[in-house]
Design a protein around this motif. Sequence first.
Motif, PDB file in Angstrom:
ATOM      1  N   ASP A   1      48.148  38.396  50.447  1.00  0.00           N
ATOM      2  CA  ASP A   1      48.400  39.807  50.128  1.00  0.00           C
ATOM      3  C   ASP A   1      47.186  40.682  50.429  1.00  0.00           C
ATOM      4  O   ASP A   1      47.319  41.878  50.663  1.00  0.00           O
ATOM      5  CB  ASP A   1      48.793  39.970  48.653  1.00  0.00           C
ATOM      6  CG  ASP A   1      50.179  39.400  48.361  1.00  0.00           C
ATOM      7  OD1 ASP A   1      50.960  39.191  49.321  1.00  0.00           O
ATOM      8  OD2 ASP A   1      50.470  39.155  47.166  1.00  0.00           O
TER       9      ASP A   1
ATOM     10  N   ARG B   1      48.039  35.434  46.867  1.00  0.00           N
ATOM     11  CA  ARG B   1      47.157  36.584  46.625  1.00  0.00           C
ATOM     12  C   ARG B   1      46.197  36.806  47.799  1.00  0.00           C
ATOM     13  O   ARG B   1      45.956  37.940  48.211  1.00  0.00           O
ATOM     14  CB  ARG B   1      46.373  36.386  45.338  1.00  0.00           C
ATOM     15  CG  ARG B   1      47.142  36.802  44.095  1.00  0.00           C
ATOM     16  CD  ARG B   1      46.222  36.990  42.898  1.00  0.00           C
ATOM     17  NE  ARG B   1      46.186  35.875  41.975  1.00  0.00           N
ATOM     18  CZ  ARG B   1      47.182  35.486  41.196  1.00  0.00           C
ATOM     19  NH1 ARG B   1      48.343  36.079  41.276  1.00  0.00           N
ATOM     20  NH2 ARG B   1      47.041  34.475  40.370  1.00  0.00           N
TER      21      ARG B   1
ATOM     22  N   GLU C   1      50.201  30.458  44.070  1.00  0.00           N
ATOM     23  CA  GLU C   1      50.078  31.888  43.784  1.00  0.00           C
ATOM     24  C   GLU C   1      48.745  32.442  44.291  1.00  0.00           C
ATOM     25  O   GLU C   1      48.684  33.566  44.800  1.00  0.00           O
ATOM     26  CB  GLU C   1      50.215  32.133  42.284  1.00  0.00           C
ATOM     27  CG  GLU C   1      51.623  31.905  41.763  1.00  0.00           C
ATOM     28  CD  GLU C   1      51.700  31.854  40.239  1.00  0.00           C
ATOM     29  OE1 GLU C   1      50.680  32.159  39.577  1.00  0.00           O
ATOM     30  OE2 GLU C   1      52.782  31.495  39.720  1.00  0.00           O
ATOM     31  N   GLU C   2      47.675  31.669  44.147  1.00  0.00           N
ATOM     32  CA  GLU C   2      46.362  32.117  44.638  1.00  0.00           C
ATOM     33  C   GLU C   2      46.374  32.252  46.159  1.00  0.00           C
ATOM     34  O   GLU C   2      45.800  33.199  46.704  1.00  0.00           O
ATOM     35  CB  GLU C   2      45.258  31.149  44.206  1.00  0.00           C
ATOM     36  CG  GLU C   2      44.948  31.173  42.725  1.00  0.00           C
ATOM     37  CD  GLU C   2      44.379  32.501  42.247  1.00  0.00           C
ATOM     38  OE1 GLU C   2      43.862  33.295  43.071  1.00  0.00           O
ATOM     39  OE2 GLU C   2      44.457  32.759  41.027  1.00  0.00           O
TER      40      GLU C   2
END
Length: 196
Positions: free
Chosen positions: A56, A53, A49-50
Amino acid sequence: AAATVQRMTDADITPVMITGDNERTALAVAEEIGIDRVMADVLPDEKREEIGRLQDEDHRVAMVGDGINDAPALTQADVGIAIGTGTDIAIESADIVLMGGRLGGVMDAYEIGQESYQKTRQNLGMAFAFNGVGVTAATTGLVHPVFAMIAMGLSVSAVLANSFGGQLLSGEGVTTEFAVEGEDSTEIGDGQPAAD
């Protein structure tokens, strides 16, 4: 690790440590090797997930890892790099596998990729220039087809000379040894992504 982190920052790459280790240990290691951005106590799915991010935020992310817990992040990253002495699942999840356990191989791979990309662009430019001029001249009758064939041979020769000429003329030869002076062969510990 400190020498590799320095090479990253010199190349305008921002190293980020994402680790499952506790924060105190992670911060101590990060301070010693020169990493400013640290995320500790992170589970394998949280690592992925990091990485997401960071992507993103419009960063291209290369994830370096060697363990089972790094596999999800290695697959999420734009480029997953596994240390060859790591676990089978990390190796299977990565795009690039470095032979051995030398962390400096990460920047060696980056530099080889940069140089290869530059050579590819140069070679395409030369090939299009030769062929664009040669084919146009031959089809319009400005040049006899035999001379166009000679130009094609010269085009291939120029591309090969550009690709290998520097090494052959300097007497370097082709090598797979890319050690950095003063760098040891310390193996990587936990996953360390780098974003630019």
